[in-house]
Design a protein around this motif. Structure first.
Motif, PDB file in Angstrom:
ATOM      1  N   HIS A 157      10.434  34.498 113.812  1.00 44.66           N
ATOM      2  CA  HIS A 157      10.265  35.763 114.529  1.00 44.66           C
ATOM      3  C   HIS A 157      10.100  36.933 113.571  1.00 44.66           C
ATOM      4  CE1 HIS A 157      12.537  33.534 117.880  1.00 44.66           C
ATOM      5  NE2 HIS A 157      11.263  33.605 118.224  1.00 44.66           N
ATOM      6  N   ALA A 158      10.860  36.908 112.459  1.00 50.53           N
ATOM      7  CA  ALA A 158      10.761  37.996 111.489  1.00 50.53           C
ATOM      8  C   ALA A 158       9.379  38.043 110.847  1.00 50.53           C
ATOM      9  CB  ALA A 158      11.839  37.836 110.419  1.00 50.53           C
ATOM     10  N   GLU A 159       8.767  36.877 110.625  1.00 51.07           N
ATOM     11  CA  GLU A 159       7.442  36.832 110.015  1.00 51.07           C
ATOM     12  C   GLU A 159       6.363  37.339 110.970  1.00 51.07           C
ATOM     13  OE1 GLU A 159       6.800  32.856 108.790  1.00 51.07           O
ATOM     14  OE2 GLU A 159       8.342  32.874 107.204  1.00 51.07           O
ATOM     15  N   ILE A 160       6.585  37.191 112.270  1.00 49.54           N
ATOM     16  CA  ILE A 160       5.559  37.539 113.252  1.00 49.54           C
ATOM     17  C   ILE A 160       5.632  39.001 113.683  1.00 49.54           C
ATOM     18  CG2 ILE A 160       4.727  37.083 115.597  1.00 49.54           C
ATOM     19  CD1 ILE A 160       5.475  34.193 115.216  1.00 49.54           C
ATOM     20  N   ILE A 161       6.832  39.468 114.036  1.00 55.55           N
ATOM     21  CA  ILE A 161       6.942  40.772 114.690  1.00 55.55           C
ATOM     22  C   ILE A 161       7.363  41.903 113.763  1.00 55.55           C
ATOM     23  CG2 ILE A 161       7.505  39.628 116.852  1.00 55.55           C
ATOM     24  CD1 ILE A 161      10.373  40.467 116.495  1.00 55.55           C
ATOM     25  N   VAL A 162       7.713  41.608 112.525  1.00 56.29           N
ATOM     26  CA  VAL A 162       8.196  42.651 111.614  1.00 56.29           C
ATOM     27  C   VAL A 162       7.123  42.992 110.591  1.00 56.29           C
ATOM     28  CG1 VAL A 162       9.947  43.278 109.915  1.00 56.29           C
ATOM     29  CG2 VAL A 162      10.598  41.929 111.920  1.00 56.29           C
ATOM     30  N   ASP A 163       6.792  44.292 110.496  1.00 60.04           N
ATOM     31  CA  ASP A 163       5.895  44.819 109.464  1.00 60.04           C
ATOM     32  C   ASP A 163       6.707  45.697 108.524  1.00 60.04           C
ATOM     33  OD1 ASP A 163       3.739  43.576 110.682  1.00 60.04           O
ATOM     34  OD2 ASP A 163       3.276  45.324 111.916  1.00 60.04           O
ATOM     35  N   GLU A 164       6.332  45.701 107.253  1.00 62.74           N
ATOM     36  CA  GLU A 164       7.063  46.517 106.295  1.00 62.74           C
ATOM     37  C   GLU A 164       6.133  47.074 105.238  1.00 62.74           C
ATOM     38  OE1 GLU A 164       9.174  44.406 102.827  1.00 62.74           O
ATOM     39  OE2 GLU A 164       9.527  43.078 104.538  1.00 62.74           O
ATOM     40  N   ASP A 165       6.589  48.147 104.610  1.00 61.34           N
ATOM     41  CA  ASP A 165       5.832  48.753 103.515  1.00 61.34           C
ATOM     42  C   ASP A 165       6.800  49.504 102.605  1.00 61.34           C
ATOM     43  OD1 ASP A 165       3.378  49.106 102.183  1.00 61.34           O
ATOM     44  OD2 ASP A 165       3.254  51.163 102.894  1.00 61.34           O
ATOM     45  N   ILE A 166       6.346  49.749 101.384  1.00 61.05           N
ATOM     46  CA  ILE A 166       7.172  50.417 100.373  1.00 61.05           C
ATOM     47  C   ILE A 166       6.383  51.589  99.788  1.00 61.05           C
ATOM     48  CG2 ILE A 166       8.342  50.158  98.152  1.00 61.05           C
ATOM     49  CD1 ILE A 166       8.742  47.213  98.823  1.00 61.05           C
ATOM     50  N   ALA A 167       7.064  52.698  99.575  1.00 61.47           N
ATOM     51  CA  ALA A 167       6.452  53.873  98.949  1.00 61.47           C
ATOM     52  C   ALA A 167       7.423  54.440  97.918  1.00 61.47           C
ATOM     53  CB  ALA A 167       6.104  54.924 100.002  1.00 61.47           C
ATOM     54  N   HIS A 168       6.862  55.141  96.928  1.00 64.22           N
ATOM     55  CA  HIS A 168       7.671  55.768  95.886  1.00 64.22           C
ATOM     56  C   HIS A 168       7.315  57.251  95.819  1.00 64.22           C
ATOM     57  CE1 HIS A 168       7.433  51.490  94.724  1.00 64.22           C
ATOM     58  NE2 HIS A 168       8.681  51.660  94.325  1.00 64.22           N
ATOM     59  N   VAL A 169       8.335  58.063  95.612  1.00 66.37           N
ATOM     60  CA  VAL A 169       8.123  59.512  95.554  1.00 66.37           C
ATOM     61  C   VAL A 169       8.883  60.066  94.359  1.00 66.37           C
ATOM     62  CG1 VAL A 169      10.015  59.826  97.190  1.00 66.37           C
ATOM     63  CG2 VAL A 169       8.426  61.694  96.787  1.00 66.37           C
ATOM     64  N   GLN A 170       8.223  60.952  93.612  1.00 69.31           N
ATOM     65  CA  GLN A 170       8.828  61.573  92.438  1.00 69.31           C
ATOM     66  C   GLN A 170       9.490  62.880  92.840  1.00 69.31           C
ATOM     67  OE1 GLN A 170       8.781  60.135  89.275  1.00 69.31           O
ATOM     68  NE2 GLN A 170      10.284  61.712  88.792  1.00 69.31           N
ATOM     69  N   THR A 171      10.782  62.993  92.626  1.00 66.12           N
ATOM     70  CA  THR A 171      11.540  64.195  92.952  1.00 66.12           C
ATOM     71  C   THR A 171      12.160  64.756  91.684  1.00 66.12           C
ATOM     72  OG1 THR A 171      13.599  62.988  93.355  1.00 66.12           O
ATOM     73  CG2 THR A 171      12.078  63.203  95.211  1.00 66.12           C
ATOM     74  N   PRO A 172      12.685  65.987  91.739  1.00 63.02           N
ATOM     75  CA  PRO A 172      13.342  66.537  90.538  1.00 63.02           C
ATOM     76  C   PRO A 172      14.506  65.682  90.047  1.00 63.02           C
ATOM     77  CG  PRO A 172      12.897  68.287  92.111  1.00 63.02           C
ATOM     78  CD  PRO A 172      12.534  67.008  92.792  1.00 63.02           C
ATOM     79  N   MET A 173      15.160  64.947  90.946  1.00 63.77           N
ATOM     80  CA  MET A 173      16.266  64.081  90.548  1.00 63.77           C
ATOM     81  C   MET A 173      15.791  62.795  89.881  1.00 63.77           C
ATOM     82  SD  MET A 173      19.146  65.548  91.337  1.00 63.77           S
ATOM     83  CE  MET A 173      20.276  64.164  91.407  1.00 63.77           C
ATOM     84  N   GLY A 174      14.554  62.376  90.188  1.00 68.75           N
ATOM     85  CA  GLY A 174      14.024  61.134  89.654  1.00 68.75           C
ATOM     86  C   GLY A 174      13.167  60.421  90.690  1.00 68.75           C
ATOM     87  N   LEU A 175      12.814  59.190  90.398  1.00 65.70           N
ATOM     88  CA  LEU A 175      11.966  58.404  91.293  1.00 65.70           C
ATOM     89  C   LEU A 175      12.812  57.796  92.411  1.00 65.70           C
ATOM     90  CD1 LEU A 175       8.997  57.448  91.590  1.00 65.70           C
ATOM     91  CD2 LEU A 175       9.689  55.341  90.451  1.00 65.70           C
ATOM     92  N   ILE A 176      12.329  57.948  93.659  1.00 61.71           N
ATOM     93  CA  ILE A 176      13.030  57.428  94.832  1.00 61.71           C
ATOM     94  C   ILE A 176      12.110  56.443  95.545  1.00 61.71           C
ATOM     95  CG2 ILE A 176      13.962  58.005  97.112  1.00 61.71           C
ATOM     96  CD1 ILE A 176      14.978  60.581  95.992  1.00 61.71           C
ATOM     97  N   GLY A 177      12.661  55.297  95.904  1.00 66.04           N
ATOM     98  CA  GLY A 177      11.904  54.284  96.620  1.00 66.04           C
ATOM     99  C   GLY A 177      12.262  54.262  98.101  1.00 66.04           C
ATOM    100  N   ILE A 178      11.252  54.048  98.939  1.00 66.60           N
ATOM    101  CA  ILE A 178      11.425  54.012 100.391  1.00 66.60           C
ATOM    102  C   ILE A 178      10.855  52.697 100.912  1.00 66.60           C
ATOM    103  CG2 ILE A 178      10.901  55.140 102.587  1.00 66.60           C
ATOM    104  CD1 ILE A 178      10.347  57.713 100.939  1.00 66.60           C
ATOM    105  N   ARG A 179      11.641  51.984 101.674  1.00 65.18           N
ATOM    106  CA  ARG A 179      11.189  50.748 102.296  1.00 65.18           C
ATOM    107  C   ARG A 179      11.473  50.823 103.791  1.00 65.18           C
ATOM    108  NH1 ARG A 179      13.824  44.704 101.690  1.00 65.18           N
ATOM    109  NH2 ARG A 179      12.137  43.529 102.683  1.00 65.18           N
ATOM    110  N   ILE A 180      10.432  50.624 104.606  1.00 64.05           N
ATOM    111  CA  ILE A 180      10.574  50.699 106.061  1.00 64.05           C
ATOM    112  C   ILE A 180      10.110  49.383 106.666  1.00 64.05           C
ATOM    113  CG2 ILE A 180       9.830  51.875 108.163  1.00 64.05           C
ATOM    114  CD1 ILE A 180       9.541  54.416 106.614  1.00 64.05           C
ATOM    115  N   ARG A 181      10.956  48.794 107.508  1.00 65.30           N
ATOM    116  CA  ARG A 181      10.636  47.570 108.250  1.00 65.30           C
ATOM    117  C   ARG A 181      10.700  47.895 109.736  1.00 65.30           C
ATOM    118  NH1 ARG A 181      14.095  43.077 107.539  1.00 65.30           N
ATOM    119  NH2 ARG A 181      12.277  41.696 107.530  1.00 65.30           N
ATOM    120  N   ILE A 182       9.625  47.562 110.467  1.00 69.63           N
ATOM    121  CA  ILE A 182       9.515  47.892 111.892  1.00 69.63           C
ATOM    122  C   ILE A 182       9.234  46.622 112.676  1.00 69.63           C
ATOM    123  CG2 ILE A 182       8.254  49.208 113.631  1.00 69.63           C
ATOM    124  CD1 ILE A 182       7.587  51.258 111.492  1.00 69.63           C
TER     125      ILE A 182
END
Length: 251
Positions: A157-182
Motif C-alpha cells: 500500500h505504501a508503494e502504491i498510494i504514497v508519493d514523496e519528494d525532497i527539497a533543500h533550502v539555504q538559510t542563514p543558519m545553514g542548509l535545511i532539508g525538507i521531505r514530504i510524503r503524501i
C-alpha cells in the motif's frame, strides 16, 4: 561504449535535466517531468501549476527552453508539452518548494511546517508526513517529524498510494532539508478503502424550554463542531507562539 555505460550515462543526464528544470521553472510550480524517446525526437511533458509562466509571451518561454534542452543536454528534436496540475496541494514536489520559499523568507520552521500540513490535508490527502532537518534552533543539527491522517509506512500500500519528494533550502543558519510524503485517497485499491463518514449516535442535550433531554439538531451539531474546531486552532497557534518565544529566549 557498453550497454551498461549507456544506461548509466542516460540516467545521469536525466538527473541533471530534472535538476535544471526544478530551478529554471521554479516560479511555475514545477512538479515533475516525463521524458520519453520517440523515432522523431524526444517528448518532454512538464507538470506545473502555472503553465502560462512556462509558455511565456507568444511561446517565447517554450522556444528558449527547447533550445536549452537541445544544446546543453543533447536532446534530439525536443518536443515540450505543458500539463497543468489539478491539485497542487497533493504534489509533494510543489509543496516542498512552497515550504522552502517560506523558510527562505525567514518564516519560523514550525509555522511553515504547520501551514504546509494544513494545506495538504485540506487539499484532500489521506495522510501526510513532513520531516525537516538541519540547523533548526542552533549550531547543532536536529530534525522534527510531523504526521497527520493515515499514512502507510511500509508494504504494498505504501508503494502504491504514497508519493514523496525532497527539497533543500539555504538559510542563514545553514542548509535545511525538507521531505514530504503524501498518501492520496484516489490511489487506494478496492481491497483497502477508508471510510470518511462514520455512523455516530446523536448527542443528547437539555432542552431550555422543557428541561428534558433531546437529540441535538443538525444546526446545533454544526455550530458545536465549528466552535470546537476554532478552539483547537487557537490552541495550536498559542503553542506555536510559545515555542517561538522559547526559541527567541534561547538565542
Amino acid at each position: 561504449m557498453s550497454a551498461v555505460k549507456n544506461v548509466i550515462k542516460d540516467n545521469y543526464n536525466m538527473m541533471l535535466l530534472k535538476d535544471y528544470l526544478r530551478g529554471a521553472i521554479k516560479d511555475a510550480g514545477f512538479s515533475h517531468a516525463e521524458i520519453s524517446k520517440t523515432p522523431v525526437g524526444t517528448r518532454v511533458a512538464l507538470h506545473v501549476t502555472r503553465p502560462g509562466i512556462v509558455i511565456g509571451r507568444k511561446g517565447s518561454g517554450i522556444r528558449s527552453l527547447t533550445d536549452t534542452l537541445a544544446t546543453d543536454f543533447g536532446l534530439k528534436n525536443p518536443q515540450i508539452s505543458v500539463v497543468e496540475i489539478e491539485k497542487p496541494e497533493l504534489a509533494p514536489s510543489v509543496m516542498c518548494n512552497r515550504m522552502a520559499a517560506h523558510l527562505e523568507r525567514g518564516t519560523a520552521f514550525r509555522r511553515a511546517t504547520m501551514w504546509t500540513l494544513k494545506q495538504i490535508m485540506e487539499g484532500g490527502a489521506m495522510g501526510v508526513q513532513i520531516t525537516i532537518s538541519g540547523k533548526l534552533r542552533g549550531d547543532r543539527s536536529a530534525f522534527e517529524k510531523h504526521t497527520q491522517g493515515i499514512l502507510p509506512r511500509a508494504g504494498h500500500h505504501a508503494e502504491i498510494i504514497v508519493d514523496e519528494d525532497i527539497a533543500h533550502v539555504q538559510t542563514p543558519m545553514g542548509l535545511i532539508g525538507i521531505r514530504i510524503r503524501i498518501a492520496r485517497k484516489e490511489k487506494l485499491i478496492p481491497e483497502f478503502e477508508m471510510r470518511d463518514e462514520k455512523v455516530k449516535k446523536k448527542a443528547q442535550i437539555q432542552d431550555k424550554n422543557t428541561g428534558k433531554m433531546r437529540d441535538e439538531t443538525a444546526a446545533e451539531t454544526k455550530a458545536r463542531t465549528e466552535s470546537e474546531q476554532i478552539a483547537i486552532e487557537e490552541e495550536k497557534m498559542k503553542e506555536l507562539e510559545t515555542l517561538e518565544e522559547e526559541e527567541e529566549r534561547l538565542k
